[in-house]
Enzyme design. Structure first.
Site, PDB file in Angstrom:
ATOM      1  N   MET A 155     -15.251  23.615 -20.235  1.00 31.28           N
ATOM      2  CA  MET A 155     -16.622  24.119 -20.169  1.00 31.28           C
ATOM      3  C   MET A 155     -17.547  22.914 -20.298  1.00 31.28           C
ATOM      4  O   MET A 155     -17.715  22.366 -21.384  1.00 31.28           O
ATOM      5  CB  MET A 155     -16.888  25.100 -21.307  1.00 31.28           C
ATOM      6  CG  MET A 155     -16.050  26.349 -21.278  1.00 31.28           C
ATOM      7  SD  MET A 155     -16.422  27.447 -22.685  1.00 31.28           S
ATOM      8  CE  MET A 155     -15.738  26.525 -24.062  1.00 31.28           C
ATOM      9  N   GLU A 183     -22.879  11.875 -28.198  1.00 34.08           N
ATOM     10  CA  GLU A 183     -24.262  11.639 -27.812  1.00 34.08           C
ATOM     11  C   GLU A 183     -24.786  10.422 -28.562  1.00 34.08           C
ATOM     12  O   GLU A 183     -24.146   9.386 -28.615  1.00 34.08           O
ATOM     13  CB  GLU A 183     -25.104  12.885 -28.099  1.00 34.08           C
ATOM     14  CG  GLU A 183     -26.329  13.010 -27.245  1.00 34.08           C
ATOM     15  CD  GLU A 183     -26.842  14.434 -27.174  1.00 34.08           C
ATOM     16  OE1 GLU A 183     -26.633  15.199 -28.103  1.00 34.08           O
ATOM     17  OE2 GLU A 183     -27.447  14.786 -26.152  1.00 34.08           O
ATOM     18  N   CYS A 221     -18.230  19.128 -20.148  1.00 36.22           N
ATOM     19  CA  CYS A 221     -17.501  17.855 -20.008  1.00 36.22           C
ATOM     20  C   CYS A 221     -16.118  17.873 -20.625  1.00 36.22           C
ATOM     21  O   CYS A 221     -15.224  17.196 -20.142  1.00 36.22           O
ATOM     22  CB  CYS A 221     -18.323  16.699 -20.565  1.00 36.22           C
ATOM     23  SG  CYS A 221     -18.333  16.550 -22.359  1.00 36.22           S
ATOM     24  N   ASN A 255     -23.846  27.832 -26.503  1.00 37.89           N
ATOM     25  CA  ASN A 255     -23.626  26.456 -26.053  1.00 37.89           C
ATOM     26  C   ASN A 255     -23.139  26.414 -24.604  1.00 37.89           C
ATOM     27  O   ASN A 255     -23.922  26.518 -23.676  1.00 37.89           O
ATOM     28  CB  ASN A 255     -22.638  25.780 -27.014  1.00 37.89           C
ATOM     29  CG  ASN A 255     -22.410  24.324 -26.708  1.00 37.89           C
ATOM     30  OD1 ASN A 255     -23.176  23.701 -25.991  1.00 37.89           O
ATOM     31  ND2 ASN A 255     -21.348  23.758 -27.240  1.00 37.89           N
ATOM     32  N   CYS A 256     -21.865  26.281 -24.370  1.00 32.46           N
ATOM     33  CA  CYS A 256     -21.338  26.097 -23.011  1.00 32.46           C
ATOM     34  C   CYS A 256     -20.461  27.284 -22.611  1.00 32.46           C
ATOM     35  O   CYS A 256     -20.054  28.080 -23.452  1.00 32.46           O
ATOM     36  CB  CYS A 256     -20.537  24.790 -22.924  1.00 32.46           C
ATOM     37  SG  CYS A 256     -19.284  24.586 -24.214  1.00 32.46           S
ATOM     38  N   ASN A 296     -18.664  29.016 -25.744  1.00 31.99           N
ATOM     39  CA  ASN A 296     -18.628  28.334 -27.035  1.00 31.99           C
ATOM     40  C   ASN A 296     -19.977  28.553 -27.722  1.00 31.99           C
ATOM     41  O   ASN A 296     -21.016  28.574 -27.064  1.00 31.99           O
ATOM     42  CB  ASN A 296     -18.365  26.842 -26.834  1.00 31.99           C
ATOM     43  CG  ASN A 296     -18.411  26.057 -28.133  1.00 31.99           C
ATOM     44  OD1 ASN A 296     -19.456  25.569 -28.528  1.00 31.99           O
ATOM     45  ND2 ASN A 296     -17.278  25.932 -28.787  1.00 31.99           N
ATOM     46  N   GLY A 320     -18.423  11.739 -20.931  1.00 32.48           N
ATOM     47  CA  GLY A 320     -17.882  12.846 -20.155  1.00 32.48           C
ATOM     48  C   GLY A 320     -18.549  13.016 -18.817  1.00 32.48           C
ATOM     49  O   GLY A 320     -17.903  13.356 -17.842  1.00 32.48           O
ATOM     50  N   SER A 367     -15.039  20.683 -23.411  1.00 31.72           N
ATOM     51  CA  SER A 367     -14.758  21.780 -24.325  1.00 31.72           C
ATOM     52  C   SER A 367     -13.795  22.769 -23.672  1.00 31.72           C
ATOM     53  O   SER A 367     -14.104  23.355 -22.634  1.00 31.72           O
ATOM     54  CB  SER A 367     -16.065  22.487 -24.695  1.00 31.72           C
ATOM     55  OG  SER A 367     -15.828  23.525 -25.613  1.00 31.72           O
ATOM     56  N   TYR A 422     -12.652  19.759 -32.093  1.00 33.04           N
ATOM     57  CA  TYR A 422     -13.343  19.231 -30.921  1.00 33.04           C
ATOM     58  C   TYR A 422     -13.569  17.732 -31.084  1.00 33.04           C
ATOM     59  O   TYR A 422     -14.172  17.291 -32.058  1.00 33.04           O
ATOM     60  CB  TYR A 422     -14.677  19.966 -30.804  1.00 33.04           C
ATOM     61  CG  TYR A 422     -15.581  19.579 -29.663  1.00 33.04           C
ATOM     62  CD1 TYR A 422     -15.283  19.954 -28.360  1.00 33.04           C
ATOM     63  CD2 TYR A 422     -16.767  18.895 -29.898  1.00 33.04           C
ATOM     64  CE1 TYR A 422     -16.154  19.648 -27.315  1.00 33.04           C
ATOM     65  CE2 TYR A 422     -17.636  18.590 -28.867  1.00 33.04           C
ATOM     66  CZ  TYR A 422     -17.329  18.971 -27.573  1.00 33.04           C
ATOM     67  OH  TYR A 422     -18.179  18.672 -26.547  1.00 33.04           O
TER      68      TYR A 422
END
Length: 719
Positions: A389, A555, A391, A180-181, A413, A689, A393, A550
Site C-alpha cells: 500500500m 521521512e 511505498c 492512512n494508506c 492501514n 520508497g 506497507s 513496520y
C-alpha cells in the site's frame, strides 16, 4: 519513607502526563552529567555523589517528576558547582518552553510564515511554493498544535514532543479521523460503478475509459486519506476492458477485413489502444494534485498476468516509463511501479513472460522503477501475494469471516507510530537489562498511541469520505443510513503499524560501529524486531485490529530523532554525530558492500517486520549491463520479498550527460558541463520508497550532500 539507595525496586514515579513508571536513578545521574558537560567540567565522582545525595533526600511515598527536579536543583545549588545548577535550571526551562511551543498554534503558524525549513521542506514531493500546498501546510500547522494540546492522550503527546516516539502525520490525524494508506478496490469499482460528487460513473466499456476512471479514483482517494494508495495487479484488472476494445474492433473487422486478417487487424488496433490508455494514465497521475497539495503517492502493481492482453498491458507500462514524459523524456516520479516476479511465469528463460522481465530490467536501469516483488518469498511472509500500500506497507493474508474468502482489495492501514530505538540504547549506557526495561515502558506508550489512532478513525462517518466508505474504494459499501465505519477496520481487516528506526545505531551503542559481522550484535538487533513482533501478536489478541511491525521510511524522522538526541546526549561518534539515523534494518550506508552481501545481511529481518519493509541495493550506471541487475534479482528471489534499485539516472539536457550529478550547496550540477539549471536537467533520487526531484523541490532541510550519501543503500527521507 526515604528511598533505600541499595535498591529502588518497587519505587514508582508519577510523570507529568499522569503515568506511573519505575524510579530510575540513572536519569538523575545523566541529567547532572549533562549539566556538568555543558559547563566543561569533568568530575564524575561528583556526579555519583550528587546523585546519591538527591536520592537520599527523596521520599518514596510521594515521588513525582517536579519533586525530583527541585531536589536536583537544591543539591546542585548547595554544591561547589553552582554554575552547574544554573545550567540544569536553564535546560529544564528550555525543555518546558519547547513543550509549550509545540502545543502553541500561533507559534506553529509563525514557523510556517517564516518559511522554517523543518516545516516547508519536510516532504520531498510537496512543492511548498504553490498556494494549495501552502494552504495544506497552514491547516497542518494548526492541526498538529491542536492535537498535541487537546486531543492526544497526555503520555502520547509528551513522548512525541520529547522524541521518545513519533506520532506520524499529525497534520492530518487525529485532528480529522482520516485513515492512512490502502489497496484500492479498483476491480470492484470499475465493475460496479461509483460516484464522485454528483457524477454517477458506470462501468467502463474500454480500457481507455477504465484508465481515465482510475485516475479520477486515485485523485479522490488521495484527497480522502493521507497516505499512499495502490492499484494491485493492474494488468489483470484492466485486461477485461482491453478485451472489450478487441471485441469492438472485431465487430468492425467482420464488415471490412478479410477473415484471415481479422485477428491481426484487431490485435494491432487493441495494442495501440492499450498503449494510449496506459500513457494517458501515466500523464494524468503526474498532473494530478490532491487536496493536500501534492501528486498522489500511488503505486501500480503488475507482472503476473500471462494472457496476451495482460502481457501487452505490462509491456506498455514499461515502454512508456522508459520513454519518459515530455519531449525531453523526463523520468516520471509517479506512479511507483512494482513488478511481480514468479517462478514459472517470468523468472527464468523458459518462462512465458521472460521477455517482459527483460523489459522490466531495462526500465529499472534507466528509470529506477520498477521495484520487484518475489512471489514465493512474499507469499511465505504474508500468506498471499499483493502489492504494498503505497511505498512499503504490506497487508497480511486476511480471510473475510462472513464469506471465508481471502481479501486484499479495499483493505487499509490506520496509521504509524515509530519508536526511537537509538535513544533507548543511549539511555541504557551499555546495560542490556536497562535497555529492555526502558524498551518495554516505551512500548506501552506506543500501544496507547496506536489504539487511540484506530479509535479516532472510527469517529468518521461515510459522508466524511464517500469514495472510501460508500463507493467502494475500501471494498465494502456502506448502506444508506449506515453511519458506522467500524466494519471497515474490525476483525483485523485493517492494520496498525508499530514503526522503528535505527537498529544500526542501537547496536553501535553496545558493540561499536563495525558490528555487522558480530553474531551477538546482529542477534541483539533481531531480538529488537522480535520483541516488537511479539508485542504486535499480543495486542492483536486484545483489540480488533491487526498490529504489525513496520520498517519506517522515516521521512524527516532520520534527522528529527538524531538532532534531538544529539542535543540530549551530545555528538556520540557513529550515532548522533553523523546527523541522521539509519532507516529500518538497513546496512550502514557508509560501508561499501556488494548487493549480494547486503541482501544476505538484511534478509532475516523481514520475518519480524511483515507490516512494511523494502530492501535496496546500490549500483553504478547499469544501462548497458542489465545482466548484472538480473543476477541480483535472481539471487534475491528466494531471500527477500521486495527489492528496489538505486542507480544513477540523472540527465543533462545541455550536453547529454547521463549518470550521477554532483551535489552542491544549492542543489545539483552536471559533472560534465556544470549545468545546474533545474529546467535543463533531470535529477532523480530515491526519497524513501518513492522517487523525487530534488532540484525542483528541496529535499529535507536542503541537505543534498548528506542525502546523496544516504540514498546509496537505504531510503533517505520519505515521501
Amino acid at each position: 519513607m526515604l528511598i533505600d539507595t541499595s535498591t529502588t525496586t518497587g519505587v514508582v514515579v508519577t510523570k507529568r502526563d499522569g503515568r506511573s513508571v519505575s524510579f530510575d536513578a540513572g536519569k538523575i545521574y545523566r541529567a547532572i552529567a549533562l549539566a556538568m558537560n555543558s559547563q566543561g567540567i569533568d568530575d564524575y565522582a561528583f556526579v555519583e555523589e550528587a546523585t546519591r545525595t538527591v536520592i537520599d533526600h527523596l521520599d518514596a511515598a510521594k515521588l513525582d517528576v517536579p519533586t525530583i527536579q527541585t531536589e536536583v536543583e537544591n543539591v546542585l545549588m548547595a554544591s561547589r558547582y553552582p554554575q552547574v545548577a544554573r545550567a540544569y535550571i536553564e535546560y529544564r526551562h528550555d525543555r518546558d518552553t519547547a513543550r509549550e511551543q509545540a502545543m502553541d498554534i500561533s507559534r506553529s503558524l509563525d514557523k510556517l510564515m517564516q518559511r522554517d525549513k523543518t516545516v516547508v521542506n519536510e516532504n520531498a514531493n510537496k512543492d511548498s511554493t504553490v498556494f494549495n500546498t501552502q494552504r495544506d501546510l497552514t491547516a497542518g500547522a494548526v492541526a498538529k498544535a491542536y492535537a498535541l494540546k487537546y486531543l492526544l492522550p497526555p503520555a502520547v503527546a509528551n513522548a512525541h514532543i520529547k522524541g521518545d516516539i513519533h506520532f506520524h502525520d499529525l497534520d492530518y490525524n487525529p485532528f480529522q479521523p482520516m485513515t492512512n494508506c490502502c489497496l484500492i478496490d479498483i476491480e470492484g469499482m470499475l465493475r460496479d460503478g461509483f460516484q464522485i460528487g454528483n457524477a454517477r460513473v458506470e462501468s467502463p466499456r474500454s480500457i481507455n475509459t477504465a484508465t481515465a476512471q482510475i485516475a479520477q479514483i486515485i485523485a479522490n482517494v488521495a484527497s480522502s486519506q493521507y497516505g499512499g494508495c495502490s492499484v494491485d495487479r493492474c494488468d489483470e484488472v484492466l485486461a477485461p476492458y482491453a478485451e472489450l476494445n478487441y471485441a469492438k474492433h472485431l465487430k468492425d473487422a467482420q464488415r471490412w477485413v478479410a477473415e484471415d486478417k481479422r485477428d491481426e487487424y484487431c490485435w494491432e488496433k487493441t495494442k495501440k489502444d492499450i498503449y494510449d490508455a496506459m500513457q494517458s494514465l501515466e500523464y494524468e497521475i503526474n498532473t494530478l494534485y490532491s487536496s493536500n497539495g501534492q501528486t498522489p503517492f500511488v503505486t501500480l502493481g503488475f507482472g503476473l498476468g500471462t494472457n496476451r492482453f495482460e502481457r501487452e498491458i505490462q509491456k506498455a507500462i514499461l515502454t512508456i516509463r522508459i520513454k519518459g514524459i515530455g519531449a525531453d523524456g523526463h523520468t516520471a516520479i509517479f506512479p511507483k511501479l512494482v513488478f511481480g516476479l514468479r517462478r514459472g511465469v517470468n523468472l527464468n528463460p523458459e518462462d512465458p513472460n521472460y521477455d517482459v522481465k527483460q523489459l522490466a530490467l531495462e526500465c529499472s536501469t534507466k528509470r529506477m522503477y520498477p521495484d520487484v516483488l518475489s512471489y514465493d518469498r512474499l507469499t511465505e511472509l504474508e500468506g498471499d501475494y499483493k502489492a504494498p500500500m503505497g511505498c512499503r506497507s504490506f497487508l497480511p493474508k486476511w480471510v473475510d469471516p462472513e464469506t471465508g474468502e481471502a481479501v486484499n482489495a479495499g483493505r487499509n492501514n490506520l496509521g504509524v507510530v515509530t519508536l526511537n530505538v537509538p535513544r533507548i540504547a543511549l539511555q541504557a549506557r551499555g546495560d542490556k537489562q536497562r535497555f529492555w526495561k526502558i524498551f518495554d515502558e516505551r512500548m506501552q506508550v506506543v500501544k496507547e498511541a496506536l489504539v487511540y489512532r484506530a479509535q479516532r478513525c472510527e469517529d468518521a462517518t461515510p459522508e466524511n469520505a464517500p469514495i472510501l466508505y460508500r463507493y467502494g474504494a475500501l471494498g465494502i459499501r456502506a448502506e444508506e443510513g449506515d453511519e458506522d465505519v467500524t466494519k471497515f477496520f474490525h476483525n483485523q481487516r485493517s492494520t496498525l503499524s508499530i514503526g522503528y528506526i535505527g537498529l544500526y545505531e542501537a547496536a553501535t551503542a553496545f558493540y561499536g560501529p563495525n558490528w555487522e559481522h558480530n553474531a551477538e550484535a546482529k542477534e541483539f538487533t533481531l531480538d529488537i524486531v522480535r520483541r516488537l513482533s511479539a508485542y504486535a501478536d499480543q495486542w492483536k489478541k486484545e483489540y480488533p485490529y491487526w498490529f504489525s511491525v513496520y520498517s519506517t521510511p522515516a521521512e524527516s524522522l532520520t534527522n528529527r530523532f538524531c538532532s534531538m538526541d544529539r542535543e540530549r546526549f551530545g555528538a556520540v561518534p557513529d550515532i548522533t554525530a553523523k546527523d541522521y539515523y539509519t532507516n529500518s534494518f538497513h546496512y550502514d550506508v557508509r560501508k561499501k558492500i556488494t548487493p549480494f552481501e547486503k541482501i544476505d545481511f538484511e534478509a532475516p529481518y523481514a520475518e519480524y517486520t511483515k507490516g512494511g519493509f523494502i530492501h535496496y541495493c546500490e549500483y553504478p550506471k547499469l544501462t548497458h549491463n542489465t545482466a548484472a541487475l538480473e543476477a541480483v534479482w535472481d539471487y534475491a528471489y528466494d531471500k527477500v520479498a521486495y527489492l528496489g534499485t538505486n542507480t544513477p539516472i540523472d540527465k543533462c539536457y545541455e550536453c547529454g550527460f547521463n549518470g550521477e550529478f554532483d551535489p552542491t550547496a544549492e542543489g545539483f550540477k552536471c559533472p560534465n558541463c556544470g549545468n545546474d539549471d533545474p529546467d535543463r536537467c533531470d535529477v532523480v533520487k530515491r526519497t524513501c520508497g518513492y522517487l523525487g526531484n530534488p532540484v525542483k523541490r528541496p529535499m529535507v532541510h536542503g541537505r543534498h550532500e548528506e542525502i546523496i550519501s544516504r540514498v546509496k543503500h537505504m531510503d533517505g527521507p520519505c515521501a
